[in-house]
Design an enzyme around this catalytic site. Structure first.
Site, short mmCIF file in Angstrom:
data_model
loop_
_atom_site.label_atom_id
_atom_site.label_comp_id
_atom_site.label_asym_id
_atom_site.label_seq_id
_atom_site.Cartn_x
_atom_site.Cartn_y
_atom_site.Cartn_z
N ARG A 53 0.81 -1.18 -0.18
CA ARG A 53 -0.08 -0.27 0.29
C ARG A 53 0.92 1.10 0.11
O ARG A 53 0.61 2.16 -0.40
CB ARG A 53 -1.20 -0.02 1.61
CG ARG A 53 -1.57 1.35 1.17
CD ARG A 53 -3.20 1.42 2.16
NE ARG A 53 -3.48 0.60 3.62
CZ ARG A 53 -2.19 0.49 4.62
NH1 ARG A 53 -1.62 1.86 4.77
NH2 ARG A 53 -2.36 -0.01 5.48
N TYR A 94 -16.68 17.54 -15.02
CA TYR A 94 -17.20 15.97 -14.84
C TYR A 94 -17.81 15.37 -13.97
O TYR A 94 -18.36 16.05 -12.56
CB TYR A 94 -15.45 14.83 -14.56
CG TYR A 94 -15.66 13.44 -14.07
CD1 TYR A 94 -16.49 12.79 -15.75
CD2 TYR A 94 -15.34 12.83 -13.41
CE1 TYR A 94 -16.67 11.47 -15.49
CE2 TYR A 94 -16.13 11.32 -14.03
CZ TYR A 94 -16.11 10.91 -14.20
OH TYR A 94 -16.66 9.46 -14.07
N ASP A 116 -7.37 19.89 -14.01
CA ASP A 116 -7.72 18.12 -14.23
C ASP A 116 -7.61 17.94 -15.62
O ASP A 116 -8.27 18.42 -16.73
CB ASP A 116 -9.90 18.10 -13.78
CG ASP A 116 -9.50 16.44 -14.75
OD1 ASP A 116 -9.38 16.14 -14.76
OD2 ASP A 116 -11.07 15.76 -14.19
N LYS A 144 -9.07 7.53 -19.15
CA LYS A 144 -9.03 7.63 -20.70
C LYS A 144 -7.50 7.75 -21.53
O LYS A 144 -6.99 6.43 -21.26
CB LYS A 144 -9.49 9.55 -20.17
CG LYS A 144 -10.52 9.72 -19.34
CD LYS A 144 -11.62 8.72 -19.48
CE LYS A 144 -12.74 9.17 -17.89
NZ LYS A 144 -12.58 9.39 -17.32
C1 LIG Z 1 -13.42 9.70 -15.96
C2 LIG Z 1 -12.75 11.58 -15.28
C3 LIG Z 1 -12.76 11.83 -13.87
C4 LIG Z 1 -12.65 10.36 -13.02
O1 LIG Z 1 -11.91 9.09 -13.14
P1 LIG Z 1 -12.29 7.64 -12.82
O2 LIG Z 1 -10.52 7.10 -13.66
O3 LIG Z 1 -13.32 7.35 -13.47
O4 LIG Z 1 -12.16 8.08 -11.71
C5 LIG Z 1 -12.41 12.89 -13.79
N1 LIG Z 1 -12.62 13.43 -14.66
C6 LIG Z 1 -12.30 13.68 -15.65
C7 LIG Z 1 -12.85 14.94 -16.45
C8 LIG Z 1 -13.01 12.58 -16.66
O5 LIG Z 1 -13.31 12.02 -17.81
#
Ligand SMILES: *Cc1c(COP(=O)(O)O)cnc(C)c1O
Length: 383
Positions: free
Chosen positions: A46, A98, A170, A195
């Site tokens: 961890r 998001y 982000d 992504k």
């Molecule tokens: C998918 C996404 C998230 C969240 O990520 P996860 O891996 O699904 O927890 C946060 N911000 C954006 C812009 C996203 O597309």
């Protein structure tokens, strides 16, 4: 070293014990110590795992950051970064956000006494007006989801007192290949590596990068204390995907640009949202702060909203699915899917109408993608 070279080499040294060229999947929870308190820097997975450390070194390098912490999901990374804040702190947030981030802020963290103000960050006066003495953090998402609004990272960062307020971006939609928020004045970058970074729709993960040691300490502490870490196999898959990020992003962006132009020129399309189009309201900012416009776009078909549903039934290459950033093209209806948890009135006011469709343009042959869209538009007109 340049981006593509770093993606393939940083953190990817041959395994010291066997010479294995590719970083092994260290599928272990613990490490044998030679004497009490004597170990090779690894005590419990961890806290630290060599496969995860390799991923963290690679991703830090892609954002030109000194530090990176990897997480089990983008949301786990987001929660760790919000650990900068305590009860009583105020956070200013991009309003076109998001859905999962909105849910974490409005239904989890607000119960711990944090206060959130959502503003349209393409309006700098609105951001300035939202910042108060208690503002501890500014959360920027750009380009935004699903309307692809562009926030001027340098301009927003310049509005706050850096001693008091941390700026987080982000960077999931742009990827580090097209946008480098730390160089623009942000303090922290967050990714859903699920992504573009992972890039193959086969693993969920997240990461947070920063240059500032005191912020890294907070994130790292949370990573170990709360434990939202990726397993070694997930870390390995993400690392493998990230090696081809540059190659994929160039192809995603080239295909998305062609698809955006095709849609904008089509009589049956009412509106297209893509930062690379000259018609995009923040095209100039996008051009200045991004080195490419990414693979995401949204559009509205003419006619009744049922037409959007008919279109979503008719595509063959664009699969109807949540998520984005994989090699395969995806189609999403934000109002019913990713943004379904936002009340309808709220949603419509922000422009996320029932006719809006979002595309994650993949790296298939673009002629095939356009043929698929053309056919689905024609068939959707017949109902
Ligand atoms: C998918 C996404 C998230 C969240 O990520 P996860 O891996 O699904 O927890 C946060 N911000 C954006 C812009 C996203 O597309």
């Amino acid at each position: 070293m340049k981006f593509s070279t770093r993606a393939i080499h940083v953190g990817q040294e041959a395994d010291p014990t066997t010479g294995a060229t590719i970083v092994p999947i260290y599928q272990t929870s613990t490490y044998t110590q030679s004497a009490v308190g004597e170990h090779k820097g690894f005590d419990y997975s961890r806290t630290v795992n060599p496969t995860r450390s390799a991923l963290e070194a690679q991703l830090a390098s892609l954002e030109n950051a000194r530090y990176c912490s990897a997480f089990a999901s983008g949301m786990a990374a987001t929660a760790a970064v919000l650990n900068i804040c305590s009860a009583g702190d105020h956070i200013v947030v991009t309003d076109d956000l998001y859905g999962g981030t909105y849910r974490l802020f409005s239904r989890v963290l607000n119960r711990y006494g944090m206060r959130f103000t959502y503003v349209d960050m393409s309006d700098l006066d609105a951001v300035r007006a939202a910042i108060v003495a208690e503002t501890k953090l500014i959360w920027i998402e750009t380009p935004t989801n699903p309307l692809l609004k562009v926030v001027d990272i340098a301009a927003v960062s310049a509005l706050r007192d850096p001693q008091r307020t941390t700026v987080v971006v982000d960077n999931t939609f742009a990827s580090p290949y097209f946008q480098q928020p730390l160089a623009l004045g942000a303090d922290v970058v967050v990714h859903s590596t699920t992504k573009y970074i992972g890039g193959h729709s086969d693993v969920v993960g997240g990461a947070a990068m920063t240059d500032r040691a005191e912020i890294y300490d907070i994130i790292k502490f949370h990573q170990n204390a709360v434990g939202g870490v990726p397993g070694p196999h997930d870390a390995w898959l993400t690392m493998r995907g990230a090696k081809t990020l540059a190659l994929r992003m160039r192809e995603h962006a080239a295909n998305a640009a062609r698809v955006a132009e095709f849609l904008e020129g089509h009589d049956e399309v009412e509106r297209v949202y893509y930062p690379g189009l000259a018609s995009h309201p923040q095209h100039a900012i996008a051009k200045a702060q991004m080195s490419g416009f990414g693979g995401m776009l949204s559009f509205v078909l003419r006619g009744p909203v049922e037409r959007a549903f008919a279109f979503a039934r008719e595509t063959q290459l664009f699969s109807l699915a949540e998520s984005l950033g994989g090699v395969e093209s995806l189609l999403c209806h934000p109002a019913r899917m990713t943004h379904g948890s936002i009340p309808k009135e709220d949603r419509e006011r922000r422009g996320v109408t029932d006719g809006l469709l979002r595309l994650s343009v993949g790296i298939e042959d673009c002629d095939d993608l356009i043929a698929d869209l053309r056919r689905a538009i024609e068939r959707s007109a017949r109902g």
